[in-house]
Design an enzyme around this catalytic site. Structure first.
Site, short mmCIF file in Angstrom:
data_model
loop_
_atom_site.label_atom_id
_atom_site.label_comp_id
_atom_site.label_asym_id
_atom_site.label_seq_id
_atom_site.Cartn_x
_atom_site.Cartn_y
_atom_site.Cartn_z
N LYS A 272 -6.33 10.22 -1.42
CA LYS A 272 -5.35 10.96 -0.60
C LYS A 272 -4.45 11.82 -1.49
O LYS A 272 -4.93 12.73 -2.12
CB LYS A 272 -4.55 9.97 0.24
CG LYS A 272 -5.39 8.88 0.90
CD LYS A 272 -6.44 9.41 1.85
CE LYS A 272 -7.13 8.23 2.54
NZ LYS A 272 -8.38 8.61 3.19
N ASP B 215 0.87 -1.17 0.00
CA ASP B 215 0.00 0.00 0.00
C ASP B 215 0.92 1.23 0.00
O ASP B 215 1.60 1.51 0.98
CB ASP B 215 -0.89 -0.04 1.24
CG ASP B 215 -1.91 1.10 1.27
OD1 ASP B 215 -1.64 2.16 0.66
OD2 ASP B 215 -2.96 0.95 1.92
C1 LIG Z 1 -2.91 3.78 3.88
C2 LIG Z 1 -4.35 3.73 3.46
N1 LIG Z 1 -4.76 2.76 2.61
C3 LIG Z 1 -6.04 2.67 2.21
C4 LIG Z 1 -7.00 3.55 2.66
C5 LIG Z 1 -8.43 3.39 2.22
O1 LIG Z 1 -8.73 4.33 1.25
P1 LIG Z 1 -10.22 4.83 0.94
O2 LIG Z 1 -10.68 5.60 2.14
O3 LIG Z 1 -10.04 5.62 -0.31
O4 LIG Z 1 -11.04 3.60 0.73
C6 LIG Z 1 -6.63 4.57 3.53
C7 LIG Z 1 -7.64 5.50 4.04
O5 LIG Z 1 -7.41 6.26 4.94
C8 LIG Z 1 -5.28 4.66 3.94
O6 LIG Z 1 -4.87 5.60 4.80
#
Ligand SMILES: Cc1ncc(COP(=O)(O)O)c(C=O)c1O
Length: 392
Positions: free
Chosen positions: A206, A181
């Site tokens: 983000k 990620d």
């Molecule tokens: C590191 C990370 N991965 C994935 C996500 C999930 O993303 P989304 O809120 O767009 O589904 C977040 C959300 O805060 C995150 O901080």
């Protein structure tokens, strides 16, 4: 002559030729695409010919974002999704089935842990949460059922930095795939595929979007892995909206500039907060005091460490709550990676699924504050955050 309604619908559906290409990718606000015959549609639905049939399967605006992200991550292909969680879900379900196990960091985004505890458990996919900054712990955790090692380039919210190259070598030697990620670093600071990751996922909500005005996700990898994930996404229904893909494309154009400013602002704020009254600890990969500072300098582009930091206040949860009520320039809201500085309390928001013992194991206290440093004037940010942290 057909009636007015018939003519209006046909007249308003004619797509103009545009011999001069627009500077920006148009938003293809259409759920479906006209085909010549049944054979064409059948082949499109099987991805057996280029083109588009139905936006849950593909859409030109989404495809433009996919091509851009694949290029910027150094990947063969990409898939964009409705959210980061949809990308994480599609990545995992394309690689694991009932009886398999995934190893995840203890300090992982709370939504990923929640997915493991709810959807994956119900599907018969087990998970093991460990300290992935400890190579021996990772080696011990990879068992016969393990199919995937999950990492975050920079962890949410504790900012632990993953040694992707070393861990990918270890995982691959055991036949385990690695998914990273890369949300906190963004493609501007790190490209984990080049370090050996098999799939990289993003919440484009983000840094890629960067303005708190869209929801989106993406995964990148080989054409084969991306096609497998698309197969999950098409059937589970987590496709991206072309409107949000347009905003992500716009965000990508300024991503490098924004990451530069996020990083310089964050380093100045972290330096000012370290040792400020009321502050017990600041975890920011750009600070020499960070446990993986050297690794961060090595793997993050241009010596930048991004905009995310974790703040430990001396007075625990109560102090944390007071801090959140005192900020004026920063905004108390969940999410991150945007132009405005965002502060939140993981124990009651992004990581509310963890009890105090699990929070401690993940490197957080009940009073940990997650700070996503924005693009404001740095003097204003320092005054705001140092003032809010003060015990009096
Ligand atoms: C590191 C990370 N991965 C994935 C996500 C999930 O993303 P989304 O809120 O767009 O589904 C977040 C959300 O805060 C995150 O901080």
């Amino acid at each position: 002559m057909p009636g007015f309604s018939t003519r209006a619908i046909r007249a308003a559906s004619r797509v103009p030729d545009a011999p001069q290409p627009p500077v920006n990718v148009p938003i293809y606000a259409t759920s479906t695409f006209e085909v010549a015959d049944a054979e064409e549609l059948a082949e499109l639905l099987e991805f057996a010919r280029p083109g588009h049939s139905y936006t849950r399967y593909s859409n030109p605006t989404n495809e433009a974002l996919e091509r851009a992200l694949a290029e910027l991550e150094g990947a063969e292909a990409a898939l964009v999704t409705a959210s980061g969680m949809a990308a994480i879900h599609a990545a995992i379900l394309s690689l694991l089935r009932a009886g398999d196990e995934i190893v995840i960091p203890r300090a992982v985004y709370g939504g990923t842990l929640a997915l493991a505890r709810t959807v994956l458990e119900r599907s018969g996919i087990g998970h093991r949460a460990i300290d992935t900054t400890d190579g021996e712990a990772v080696a011990a955790a990879l068992g016969p059922r393990t199919k995937v090692l999950w990492l975050e380039t920079i962890s949410n919210p504790t900012t632990a930095v993953a040694d992707v190259a070393t861990l990918a070598e270890l995982a691959h030697s055991r036949g385990v795939l690695v998914v990273v990620d890369n949300t906190f670093a963004s493609p501007a600071l790190a490209n984990p595929l080049a370090s050996g990751a098999d799939i990289v996922v993003h919440s484009t909500t983000k840094y890629v979007g960067g303005h708190s005005d869209l929801m989106g996700g993406a995964l990148v990898g080989s054409a084969e892995r991306v096609a497998a994930a698309r197969g999950i996404l098409v059937n589970a229904g987590g496709n991206a909206s072309p409107w949000d893909s347009f905003l992500s494309l716009r965000g990508l154009k300024t991503l490098a500039l924004r990451m530069e400013r996020h990083s310089t602002n964050a380093l100045a704020v972290a330096t000012a907060l370290q040792g400020a009254p009321g502050v017990a600890a600041v975890r920011y990969p750009g600070l020499p005091s960070h446990p993986q500072h050297e690794l961060a300098c090595r793997i993050l582009r241009g010596g930048m460490a991004g905009g995310m930091m974790a703040l430990e206040l001396q007075g625990g949860r109560e102090h944390g709550e007071r801090f959140l009520g005192r900020v004026g320039v920063a905004v108390h809201a969940t999410s991150l990676g945007s132009v405005e500085t965002l502060v939140s309390h993981p124990a009651s928001s992004s990581h509310r699924q963890l009890d105090d013992v699990e929070l401690a194991a993940a490197g957080m206290g009940p009073g940990t504050i997650r700070v996503s440093i924005g693009l404001e004037d740095v003097e204003d940010l320092i005054a705001d955050l140092v003032g809010a942290a003060s015990p009096d």
